[in-house]
Design an enzyme around this catalytic site. Structure first.
Site, PDB file in Angstrom:
ATOM      1  N   LYS A 187      35.785 -69.550  18.686  1.00  0.00           N
ATOM      2  CA  LYS A 187      36.308 -70.247  19.863  1.00  0.00           C
ATOM      3  C   LYS A 187      35.872 -69.428  21.055  1.00  0.00           C
ATOM      4  O   LYS A 187      36.506 -68.445  21.426  1.00  0.00           O
ATOM      5  CB  LYS A 187      37.834 -70.325  19.788  1.00  0.00           C
ATOM      6  CG  LYS A 187      38.431 -71.563  20.422  1.00  0.00           C
ATOM      7  CD  LYS A 187      38.115 -71.741  21.888  1.00  0.00           C
ATOM      8  CE  LYS A 187      39.044 -70.962  22.793  1.00  0.00           C
ATOM      9  NZ  LYS A 187      38.584 -70.957  24.199  1.00  0.00           N
ATOM     10  N   GLU A 263      41.129 -56.513  20.414  1.00  0.00           N
ATOM     11  CA  GLU A 263      40.610 -55.653  21.486  1.00  0.00           C
ATOM     12  C   GLU A 263      41.104 -56.259  22.793  1.00  0.00           C
ATOM     13  O   GLU A 263      40.684 -57.344  23.182  1.00  0.00           O
ATOM     14  CB  GLU A 263      39.084 -55.624  21.463  1.00  0.00           C
ATOM     15  CG  GLU A 263      38.548 -54.950  20.200  1.00  0.00           C
ATOM     16  CD  GLU A 263      37.045 -55.106  20.022  1.00  0.00           C
ATOM     17  OE1 GLU A 263      36.586 -54.921  18.888  1.00  0.00           O
ATOM     18  OE2 GLU A 263      36.367 -55.427  21.003  1.00  0.00           O
ATOM     19  N   CYS A 297      36.003 -54.412  29.944  1.00  0.00           N
ATOM     20  CA  CYS A 297      37.286 -53.866  29.494  1.00  0.00           C
ATOM     21  C   CYS A 297      37.263 -52.347  29.519  1.00  0.00           C
ATOM     22  O   CYS A 297      38.287 -51.708  29.664  1.00  0.00           O
ATOM     23  CB  CYS A 297      37.632 -54.377  28.108  1.00  0.00           C
ATOM     24  SG  CYS A 297      36.500 -53.785  26.869  1.00  0.00           S
ATOM     25  N   GLU A 398      46.063 -54.078  34.992  1.00  0.00           N
ATOM     26  CA  GLU A 398      44.625 -54.319  34.863  1.00  0.00           C
ATOM     27  C   GLU A 398      44.201 -55.379  35.878  1.00  0.00           C
ATOM     28  O   GLU A 398      44.802 -56.444  35.957  1.00  0.00           O
ATOM     29  CB  GLU A 398      44.290 -54.815  33.461  1.00  0.00           C
ATOM     30  CG  GLU A 398      42.807 -55.072  33.289  1.00  0.00           C
ATOM     31  CD  GLU A 398      42.471 -55.685  31.930  1.00  0.00           C
ATOM     32  OE1 GLU A 398      41.671 -55.091  31.212  1.00  0.00           O
ATOM     33  OE2 GLU A 398      43.024 -56.746  31.618  1.00  0.00           O
TER      34      GLU A 398
HETATM   35  N1  NAI Z   1      39.366 -54.548  24.828  1.00  0.00           N
HETATM   36  C1  NAI Z   1      38.261 -55.247  24.874  1.00  0.00           C
HETATM   37  O1  NAI Z   1      37.337 -55.004  24.132  1.00  0.00           O
HETATM   38  C2  NAI Z   1      38.120 -56.353  25.861  1.00  0.00           C
HETATM   39  C3  NAI Z   1      39.180 -56.893  26.520  1.00  0.00           C
HETATM   40  N2  NAI Z   1      39.017 -57.906  27.414  1.00  0.00           N
HETATM   41  C4  NAI Z   1      40.164 -58.403  28.145  1.00  0.00           C
HETATM   42  O2  NAI Z   1      40.056 -59.802  28.252  1.00  0.00           O
HETATM   43  C5  NAI Z   1      40.573 -60.266  29.481  1.00  0.00           C
HETATM   44  C6  NAI Z   1      39.586 -61.201  30.130  1.00  0.00           C
HETATM   45  O3  NAI Z   1      39.156 -62.164  29.236  1.00  0.00           O
HETATM   46  P1  NAI Z   1      39.802 -63.619  29.199  1.00  0.00           P
HETATM   47  O4  NAI Z   1      38.771 -64.489  28.588  1.00  0.00           O
HETATM   48  O5  NAI Z   1      40.374 -63.999  30.510  1.00  0.00           O
HETATM   49  O6  NAI Z   1      41.034 -63.405  28.227  1.00  0.00           O
HETATM   50  P2  NAI Z   1      42.029 -64.485  27.684  1.00  0.00           P
HETATM   51  O7  NAI Z   1      42.964 -63.762  26.815  1.00  0.00           O
HETATM   52  O8  NAI Z   1      42.563 -65.352  28.752  1.00  0.00           O
HETATM   53  O9  NAI Z   1      41.120 -65.457  26.811  1.00  0.00           O
HETATM   54  C7  NAI Z   1      40.371 -64.985  25.711  1.00  0.00           C
HETATM   55  C8  NAI Z   1      40.190 -66.120  24.732  1.00  0.00           C
HETATM   56  O10 NAI Z   1      41.449 -66.466  24.179  1.00  0.00           O
HETATM   57  C9  NAI Z   1      41.637 -67.876  24.265  1.00  0.00           C
HETATM   58  N3  NAI Z   1      43.065 -68.113  24.349  1.00  0.00           N
HETATM   59  C10 NAI Z   1      43.862 -68.064  25.446  1.00  0.00           C
HETATM   60  N4  NAI Z   1      45.137 -68.303  25.095  1.00  0.00           N
HETATM   61  C11 NAI Z   1      45.154 -68.517  23.752  1.00  0.00           C
HETATM   62  C12 NAI Z   1      46.179 -68.817  22.812  1.00  0.00           C
HETATM   63  N5  NAI Z   1      47.457 -68.938  23.176  1.00  0.00           N
HETATM   64  N6  NAI Z   1      45.830 -68.972  21.516  1.00  0.00           N
HETATM   65  C13 NAI Z   1      44.548 -68.830  21.122  1.00  0.00           C
HETATM   66  N7  NAI Z   1      43.541 -68.561  21.975  1.00  0.00           N
HETATM   67  C14 NAI Z   1      43.828 -68.394  23.276  1.00  0.00           C
HETATM   68  C15 NAI Z   1      40.851 -68.260  25.495  1.00  0.00           C
HETATM   69  O11 NAI Z   1      40.581 -69.642  25.492  1.00  0.00           O
HETATM   70  C16 NAI Z   1      39.622 -67.391  25.347  1.00  0.00           C
HETATM   71  O12 NAI Z   1      38.704 -67.942  24.430  1.00  0.00           O
HETATM   72  C17 NAI Z   1      40.828 -59.035  30.289  1.00  0.00           C
HETATM   73  O13 NAI Z   1      42.199 -58.810  30.323  1.00  0.00           O
HETATM   74  C18 NAI Z   1      40.147 -57.915  29.524  1.00  0.00           C
HETATM   75  O14 NAI Z   1      40.727 -56.700  29.623  1.00  0.00           O
HETATM   76  C19 NAI Z   1      37.802 -58.440  27.649  1.00  0.00           C
HETATM   77  C20 NAI Z   1      36.705 -57.933  27.011  1.00  0.00           C
HETATM   78  C21 NAI Z   1      36.784 -56.861  26.073  1.00  0.00           C
HETATM   79  O1  LIG Z   2      29.959 -52.362  23.037  1.00  0.00           O
HETATM   80  C1  LIG Z   2      29.420 -53.003  23.885  1.00  0.00           C
HETATM   81  O2  LIG Z   2      28.226 -53.166  23.904  1.00  0.00           O
HETATM   82  C2  LIG Z   2      30.218 -53.617  24.943  1.00  0.00           C
HETATM   83  C3  LIG Z   2      31.488 -53.488  25.005  1.00  0.00           C
HETATM   84  C4  LIG Z   2      32.128 -54.095  26.129  1.00  0.00           C
HETATM   85  C5  LIG Z   2      33.340 -54.486  26.107  1.00  0.00           C
HETATM   86  O3  LIG Z   2      34.066 -54.336  25.051  1.00  0.00           O
HETATM   87  C6  LIG Z   2      33.943 -55.184  27.223  1.00  0.00           C
HETATM   88  O4  LIG Z   2      33.713 -55.096  28.315  1.00  0.00           O
HETATM   89  O5  LIG Z   2      34.706 -55.969  27.132  1.00  0.00           O
END
Ligand code: NAI
Ligand SMILES: O=C(O)/C=C/C=C(\O)C(=O)O
Length: 494
Positions: A187, A263, A297, A398
């Site tokens: 998804k 994550e 992130c 964040e």
């Molecule tokens: N720790 C990590 O590796 C990473 C963390 N992030 C975090 O992600 C956030 C930004 O990404 P977004 O796409 O806005 O996050 P989000 O949590 O809003 O959405 C992520 C995914 O979850 C889906 N989703 C939303 N609510 C859901 C539910 N109730 N049930 C099932 N699926 C659901 C969304 O449609 C989307 O595909 C930031 O807070 C960032 O820190 C982003 C990238 C990497």
């Molecule tokens: O491992 C990578 O290549 C990238 C990691 C990046 C994230 O996890 C992120 O920004 O969300």
């Protein structure tokens, strides 16, 4: 029409279920917007609950079809072919990623697309070389037994993805899931559906059996995300995104006791000691704050600087920030847009809140003036604050934008306590030429990943993930195999 194969304009983006592209069975769709211009450039077909159920059923059936019968060698050969095909079609993937995210081409061509391919190649290698575990055991009758482990796929894995590095973060999960013999239903984020859809073409081109890789488009609650994570035939859920979304998914995972790997968000600190190489620290931290317009992130949103070099560091960071010109074309230094108008409003809310709480804006703080095609894009200025207090909202929550607070400190103990005083625990970076101190402070950080004198230096074989509100579990290299396989221990009395 499947995905971004030629012009992204008027693109129709379909679900990919059981090896075929499909419209949503309820006829629902939503616009696909280019964040660099703010214009709709495509239409995404939303999967209904029945479509999601079909995708999960196809994935379940594929487990016992040709895919489930393949040897590891056959499977990893196919997965390596996926990597090669992504590389062959790198221009198509690049166009799709740039259209969805609005990010500058050089970011997507250096990070998103090559790392997307590398995730398949690396996990094919990891699985091929993974040793088993065995023990010789003495038995009560004076004899011996041999214990050894076999790893089996978990089954159908739901892969729920964010929008910041769409292909990269999706393949980071799909690569190991498939390498371990699972099937997947992906998804993608509603903001960035294209590369997941395009990957369906790659799967068909390399001869991946039908049903192994499926994609369903839509939103979270009441849509494809919730339909997928609550489907009882899903055996495990891997998710990257916001902490609050992780909590919602965890509740669904509890039904049927399904395994999760999360994550989530971060509020990552950097610590710059007075003996740091200032050139390296400024270069590394300006990347860490501004890369991908702060939508990383792993990005840094809190910088602690030892007092003797505080003013010099701030001046250098301001100069670096001013080199990141918002925009993606022309002679700009390419600070891309934020992902959506909604996200820009959120980030600008934090810009306002910082000032209300008494911060001094040393650069940026608003919306840049941009003319031409990008005038409607979701750009903000790169922004740095000083005079921020530890309890200020912008130092606790964040933001996920191109900004950070810079704070002076006087002692190692003080700065360790400040850095660790957060609900998050994703990553940190330490900048010092005293390597004893580098090792010591890095070990004291309550995070999943800590860099010393670098940032985002990622070896895909290493453990990746966070503690606290930043996630559950680790992925990367053999750590991914812990999540994507079940172990059976076999004990043979000799
Ligand atoms: N720790 C990590 O590796 C990473 C963390 N992030 C975090 O992600 C956030 C930004 O990404 P977004 O796409 O806005 O996050 P989000 O949590 O809003 O959405 C992520 C995914 O979850 C889906 N989703 C939303 N609510 C859901 C539910 N109730 N049930 C099932 N699926 C659901 C969304 O449609 C989307 O595909 C930031 O807070 C960032 O820190 C982003 C990238 C990497
Ligand atoms: O491992 C990578 O290549 C990238 C990691 C990046 C994230 O996890 C992120 O920004 O969300």
């Amino acid at each position: 029409m499947t995905s971004a194969s030629s012009s992204p304009v008027t693109e129709t983006i379909l679900n990919f279920i059981d090896g075929s592209y499909r419209k949503g069975s309820e006829g629902k769709s939503f616009p696909n917007v280019n964040p660099a211009t703010g214009t709709a450039i495509g239409v995404v077909h939303e999967a209904s609950q029945a479509d999601v159920a079909d995708a999960v059923a196809a994935a379940k059936a594929a487990l016992t079809g040709p895919w489930g019968k393949m040897t590891t060698a056959e499977r990893v050969k196919l997965i390596a072919a996926v990597a090669t095909e992504i590389e062959r079609r790198a221009d198509d993937f690049l166009a799709a990623e740039v259209a969805d995210t609005g990010k500058p081409r050089h970011v997507a061509s250096h990070i998103d697309i090559p790392r997307g391919a590398a995730n398949f190649r690396m996990f094919a290698d990891v699985v091929s070389t993974m040793p088993g575990e065995s023990f010789n055991t003495s038995t009560p009758d004076g004899g011996q037994a041999l214990n050894y482990t076999v790893r089996k796929p978990k089954g159908v894995v739901a892969v729920v993805c964010p929008w910041n590095f769409p292909l990269l973060l999706m393949t980071w999960k799909v690569g190991p899931a498939l390498a371990c013999g699972n099937t997947v239903v992906v998804k993608p984020s509603e903001e960035t559906p294209r590369t997941a859809a395009l990957l369906g073409e790659v799967m068909n081109a390399v001869g991946m059996p039908k049903g192994v890789y499926n994609v369903v488009h839509g939103f979270g609650p009441g849509s494809a995300g919730e339909f997928l994570t609550s489907n009882p035939d899903v055996d495990a859920i891997t998710f990257t995104g916001e902490t609050g979304t992780g909590q919602a998914i965890m509740q669904k995972a509890a039904i049927g006791v399904r395994d999760i790997s999360f994550e989530l968000g971060g509020k990552n600190p950097a610590i710059v000691f007075a003996d740091a190489d200032l050139d390296k620290a400024v270069e590394g931290l300006s990347r860490s704050v501004f890369l991908n317009t702060g939508q990383v992130c792993l990005g840094t949103e809190r910088v602690y600087v030892e007092r003797p070099i505080f003013d010099a560091f701030v001046a250098r960071m301001v100069a670096a920030a001013q080199g990141f010109k918002p925009g993606v074309t022309g002679d700009r230094a390419y600070l891309g847009p934020l992902i959506s108008a909604e996200h820009r409003e959120k980030v600008l809310g934090y810009y306002r809140r910082a000032v209300e709480d008494g911060a001094t804006v040393v650069t940026g703080g608003g919306v840049p003036e941009i003319s031409g095609a990008e005038a409607g894009g979701f750009f903000v200025e790169p922004t740095l604050w000083i005079d921020v207090a530890h309890g200020d909202t912008v130092m606790r929550e964040e933001i996920f934008g191109p900004c950070c607070g810079i704070v002076p400190f006087d002692s190692e103990d003080e700065v360790i306590a400040l850095a660790n005083d957060t609900v998050y625990g994703l990553c940190a970076s330490i900048w010092t030429e005293n390597l004893s101190r580098g090792h010591r402070v890095a070990a004291a950080m309550d995070v999943g990943v800590c860099w010393v004198n670098s940032w985002f230096l990622r070896d895909l074989r290493t453990a990746f993930g966070g503690s606290g509100h930043s996630g559950i579990g680790r992925e990367g290299g053999v750590h991914s195999l812990e999540f994507y396989t079940e172990i059976t221990n076999i004990c043979v009395k000799l």
